[in-house]
Design a protein around this motif. Structure first.
Motif, PDB file in Angstrom:
ATOM      1  N   ASN A  70       0.821  -1.213   0.000  1.00  0.00           N
ATOM      2  CA  ASN A  70       0.000   0.000   0.000  1.00  0.00           C
ATOM      3  C   ASN A  70       0.859   1.270   0.000  1.00  0.00           C
ATOM      4  OD1 ASN A  70      -2.597  -1.153  -0.113  1.00  0.00           O
ATOM      5  ND2 ASN A  70      -2.449  -1.691   2.053  1.00  0.00           N
ATOM      6  N   ALA A  71       1.970   1.239   0.716  1.00  0.00           N
ATOM      7  CA  ALA A  71       2.875   2.397   0.699  1.00  0.00           C
ATOM      8  C   ALA A  71       3.433   2.602  -0.703  1.00  0.00           C
ATOM      9  CB  ALA A  71       4.009   2.206   1.701  1.00  0.00           C
ATOM     10  N   GLY A  72       3.792   1.519  -1.373  1.00  0.00           N
ATOM     11  CA  GLY A  72       4.298   1.617  -2.737  1.00  0.00           C
ATOM     12  C   GLY A  72       3.259   2.197  -3.688  1.00  0.00           C
ATOM     13  N   LEU A  73       2.019   1.766  -3.554  1.00  0.00           N
ATOM     14  CA  LEU A  73       0.956   2.307  -4.401  1.00  0.00           C
ATOM     15  C   LEU A  73       0.745   3.792  -4.132  1.00  0.00           C
ATOM     16  CD1 LEU A  73      -1.614  -0.620  -4.282  1.00  0.00           C
ATOM     17  CD2 LEU A  73      -0.080  -0.005  -6.160  1.00  0.00           C
ATOM     18  N   CYS A  74       0.823   4.181  -2.865  1.00  0.00           N
ATOM     19  CA  CYS A  74       0.677   5.603  -2.519  1.00  0.00           C
ATOM     20  C   CYS A  74       1.834   6.427  -3.087  1.00  0.00           C
ATOM     21  CB  CYS A  74       0.606   5.784  -1.010  1.00  0.00           C
ATOM     22  SG  CYS A  74      -0.930   5.191  -0.288  1.00  0.00           S
ATOM     23  N   LEU A  75       3.046   5.930  -2.951  1.00  0.00           N
ATOM     24  CA  LEU A  75       4.213   6.642  -3.488  1.00  0.00           C
ATOM     25  C   LEU A  75       4.127   6.773  -5.005  1.00  0.00           C
ATOM     26  CD1 LEU A  75       7.091   5.067  -1.378  1.00  0.00           C
ATOM     27  CD2 LEU A  75       6.328   7.446  -1.308  1.00  0.00           C
ATOM     28  N   PHE A  76       3.734   5.688  -5.665  1.00  0.00           N
ATOM     29  CA  PHE A  76       3.641   5.735  -7.118  1.00  0.00           C
ATOM     30  C   PHE A  76       2.512   6.666  -7.561  1.00  0.00           C
ATOM     31  CE2 PHE A  76       2.730   4.120 -11.400  1.00  0.00           C
ATOM     32  CZ  PHE A  76       3.991   4.275 -11.936  1.00  0.00           C
ATOM     33  N   GLY A  77       1.398   6.648  -6.833  1.00  0.00           N
ATOM     34  CA  GLY A  77       0.310   7.576  -7.144  1.00  0.00           C
ATOM     35  C   GLY A  77       0.748   9.022  -6.984  1.00  0.00           C
ATOM     36  N   ASP A  78       1.518   9.300  -5.958  1.00  0.00           N
ATOM     37  CA  ASP A  78       2.038  10.650  -5.756  1.00  0.00           C
ATOM     38  C   ASP A  78       3.006  11.024  -6.870  1.00  0.00           C
ATOM     39  OD1 ASP A  78       1.895  12.958  -4.154  1.00  0.00           O
ATOM     40  OD2 ASP A  78       3.790  12.468  -3.170  1.00  0.00           O
ATOM     41  N   ALA A  79       3.788  10.053  -7.329  1.00  0.00           N
ATOM     42  CA  ALA A  79       4.710  10.303  -8.443  1.00  0.00           C
ATOM     43  C   ALA A  79       3.944  10.667  -9.708  1.00  0.00           C
ATOM     44  CB  ALA A  79       5.583   9.074  -8.689  1.00  0.00           C
ATOM     45  N   ILE A  80       2.847   9.979  -9.954  1.00  0.00           N
ATOM     46  CA  ILE A  80       2.017  10.284 -11.117  1.00  0.00           C
ATOM     47  C   ILE A  80       1.468  11.700 -11.011  1.00  0.00           C
ATOM     48  CG2 ILE A  80      -0.148   9.703 -12.286  1.00  0.00           C
ATOM     49  CD1 ILE A  80       0.482   6.765 -11.576  1.00  0.00           C
ATOM     50  N   LYS A  81       1.053  12.083  -9.815  1.00  0.00           N
ATOM     51  CA  LYS A  81       0.553  13.446  -9.595  1.00  0.00           C
ATOM     52  C   LYS A  81       1.631  14.470  -9.923  1.00  0.00           C
ATOM     53  CE  LYS A  81       0.825  15.341  -5.661  1.00  0.00           C
ATOM     54  NZ  LYS A  81       0.808  15.686  -4.251  1.00  0.00           N
ATOM     55  N   HIS A  82       2.848  14.231  -9.442  1.00  0.00           N
ATOM     56  CA  HIS A  82       3.942  15.174  -9.698  1.00  0.00           C
ATOM     57  C   HIS A  82       4.303  15.225 -11.179  1.00  0.00           C
ATOM     58  CE1 HIS A  82       4.900  16.707  -5.760  1.00  0.00           C
ATOM     59  NE2 HIS A  82       4.757  15.495  -5.271  1.00  0.00           N
ATOM     60  N   ARG A  83       4.212  14.098 -11.875  1.00  0.00           N
ATOM     61  CA  ARG A  83       4.504  14.120 -13.314  1.00  0.00           C
ATOM     62  C   ARG A  83       3.451  14.948 -14.053  1.00  0.00           C
ATOM     63  NH1 ARG A  83       8.707  13.202 -16.989  1.00  0.00           N
ATOM     64  NH2 ARG A  83       7.692  13.495 -18.986  1.00  0.00           N
ATOM     65  N   ALA A  84       2.182  14.772 -13.674  1.00  0.00           N
ATOM     66  CA  ALA A  84       1.124  15.556 -14.313  1.00  0.00           C
ATOM     67  C   ALA A  84       1.299  17.043 -14.013  1.00  0.00           C
ATOM     68  CB  ALA A  84      -0.243  15.067 -13.838  1.00  0.00           C
ATOM     69  N   LEU A  85       1.645  17.376 -12.774  1.00  0.00           N
ATOM     70  CA  LEU A  85       1.870  18.775 -12.414  1.00  0.00           C
ATOM     71  C   LEU A  85       3.100  19.336 -13.119  1.00  0.00           C
ATOM     72  CD1 LEU A  85       1.008  18.674  -8.608  1.00  0.00           C
ATOM     73  CD2 LEU A  85      -0.292  19.811 -10.436  1.00  0.00           C
ATOM     74  N   TYR A  86       4.125  18.497 -13.319  1.00  0.00           N
ATOM     75  CA  TYR A  86       5.299  18.927 -14.079  1.00  0.00           C
ATOM     76  C   TYR A  86       4.901  19.274 -15.507  1.00  0.00           C
ATOM     77  CZ  TYR A  86       9.220  18.389 -17.229  1.00  0.00           C
ATOM     78  OH  TYR A  86      10.122  18.565 -18.238  1.00  0.00           O
ATOM     79  N   GLU A  87       4.135  18.389 -16.134  1.00  0.00           N
ATOM     80  CA  GLU A  87       3.704  18.637 -17.516  1.00  0.00           C
ATOM     81  C   GLU A  87       2.890  19.929 -17.598  1.00  0.00           C
ATOM     82  OE1 GLU A  87       4.476  16.946 -20.257  1.00  0.00           O
ATOM     83  OE2 GLU A  87       5.570  15.349 -19.237  1.00  0.00           O
ATOM     84  N   TRP A  88       1.997  20.124 -16.643  1.00  0.00           N
ATOM     85  CA  TRP A  88       1.147  21.319 -16.645  1.00  0.00           C
ATOM     86  C   TRP A  88       1.993  22.574 -16.432  1.00  0.00           C
ATOM     87  CZ3 TRP A  88      -0.241  24.880 -12.758  1.00  0.00           C
ATOM     88  CH2 TRP A  88      -1.265  25.735 -13.119  1.00  0.00           C
ATOM     89  N   ALA A  89       2.889  22.550 -15.449  1.00  0.00           N
ATOM     90  CA  ALA A  89       3.734  23.714 -15.170  1.00  0.00           C
ATOM     91  C   ALA A  89       4.662  23.993 -16.352  1.00  0.00           C
ATOM     92  CB  ALA A  89       4.550  23.491 -13.895  1.00  0.00           C
ATOM     93  N   HIS A  90       5.163  22.944 -16.977  1.00  0.00           N
ATOM     94  CA  HIS A  90       6.043  23.094 -18.134  1.00  0.00           C
ATOM     95  C   HIS A  90       5.283  23.778 -19.280  1.00  0.00           C
ATOM     96  CE1 HIS A  90       9.362  22.264 -20.790  1.00  0.00           C
ATOM     97  NE2 HIS A  90       8.568  21.621 -21.626  1.00  0.00           N
ATOM     98  N   GLU A  91       4.040  23.373 -19.503  1.00  0.00           N
ATOM     99  CA  GLU A  91       3.219  24.002 -20.546  1.00  0.00           C
ATOM    100  C   GLU A  91       2.937  25.464 -20.210  1.00  0.00           C
ATOM    101  OE1 GLU A  91      -0.277  21.660 -21.142  1.00  0.00           O
ATOM    102  OE2 GLU A  91       0.886  19.890 -21.735  1.00  0.00           O
ATOM    103  N   GLN A  92       2.668  25.752 -18.945  1.00  0.00           N
ATOM    104  CA  GLN A  92       2.390  27.130 -18.532  1.00  0.00           C
ATOM    105  C   GLN A  92       3.613  28.014 -18.744  1.00  0.00           C
ATOM    106  OE1 GLN A  92      -0.672  28.236 -17.562  1.00  0.00           O
ATOM    107  NE2 GLN A  92      -1.316  26.165 -18.076  1.00  0.00           N
ATOM    108  N   GLU A  93       4.790  27.499 -18.385  1.00  0.00           N
ATOM    109  CA  GLU A  93       6.018  28.269 -18.579  1.00  0.00           C
ATOM    110  C   GLU A  93       6.304  28.484 -20.065  1.00  0.00           C
ATOM    111  OE1 GLU A  93       9.104  26.242 -16.469  1.00  0.00           O
ATOM    112  OE2 GLU A  93       8.240  26.717 -14.514  1.00  0.00           O
ATOM    113  N   ALA A  94       6.034  27.462 -20.882  1.00  0.00           N
ATOM    114  CA  ALA A  94       6.259  27.589 -22.324  1.00  0.00           C
ATOM    115  C   ALA A  94       5.302  28.613 -22.926  1.00  0.00           C
ATOM    116  CB  ALA A  94       6.084  26.240 -23.009  1.00  0.00           C
ATOM    117  N   GLU A  95       4.048  28.599 -22.480  1.00  0.00           N
ATOM    118  CA  GLU A  95       3.076  29.581 -22.972  1.00  0.00           C
ATOM    119  C   GLU A  95       3.480  30.988 -22.558  1.00  0.00           C
ATOM    120  OE1 GLU A  95      -0.788  28.424 -21.617  1.00  0.00           O
ATOM    121  OE2 GLU A  95      -0.795  26.601 -22.856  1.00  0.00           O
ATOM    122  N   ALA A  96       3.978  31.152 -21.342  1.00  0.00           N
ATOM    123  CA  ALA A  96       4.408  32.473 -20.873  1.00  0.00           C
ATOM    124  C   ALA A  96       5.622  32.945 -21.671  1.00  0.00           C
ATOM    125  CB  ALA A  96       4.738  32.422 -19.386  1.00  0.00           C
ATOM    126  N   ASP A  97       6.551  32.031 -21.955  1.00  0.00           N
ATOM    127  CA  ASP A  97       7.720  32.387 -22.765  1.00  0.00           C
ATOM    128  C   ASP A  97       7.310  32.773 -24.184  1.00  0.00           C
ATOM    129  OD1 ASP A  97       9.379  31.913 -20.625  1.00  0.00           O
ATOM    130  OD2 ASP A  97      10.044  29.936 -21.332  1.00  0.00           O
TER     131      ASP A  97
END
Length: 106
Positions: A70-97
């Protein structure tokens, strides 16, 4: 920044995208490792029970295995969240640039 990861030549400012990317690179492997460990442990606990080991042994091993799984599933789920937030933030920075670059051309 590149699509594969943060730009290492950029100044040392800790942007949101860099922070999320770094969290993703740490949490994803840890989550996969803990999930595999927990799944293997559940199998081992099942074997202990089938071989007639004392109840406390297979219950303790099974409980620890389920905690790891269960800890592994939670960690991996959190990793997926951070990857999605990375993609979103990366797109926002690219749009601002892009907006800043287009404004500078006018």
């Amino acid at each position: 920044m590149t699509r594969d990861g943060p730009d290492t030549d950029a100044p040392d400012t800790d942007t949101s995208a860099k922070r999320h990317y770094r969290n993703w690179t740490v949490l994803a492997p840890l989550g996969l490792l803990a999930t595999g460990l927990g799944a293997s442990g559940v199998g081992q606990s099942t074997l202990l029970k089938g071989r007639g080991a004392p109840t406390w042994k297979w219950v303790a091993a099974g409980t620890a295995s389920l905690v790891a799984l269960n800890a592994g599933l939670c960690l991996f789920g959190d990793a997926i969240k951070h990857r999605a937030l990375y993609e979103w933030a990366h797109e926002q920075e690219a749009e601002a640039d892009d907006a800043g670059h287009a404004e500078g051309l006018q």
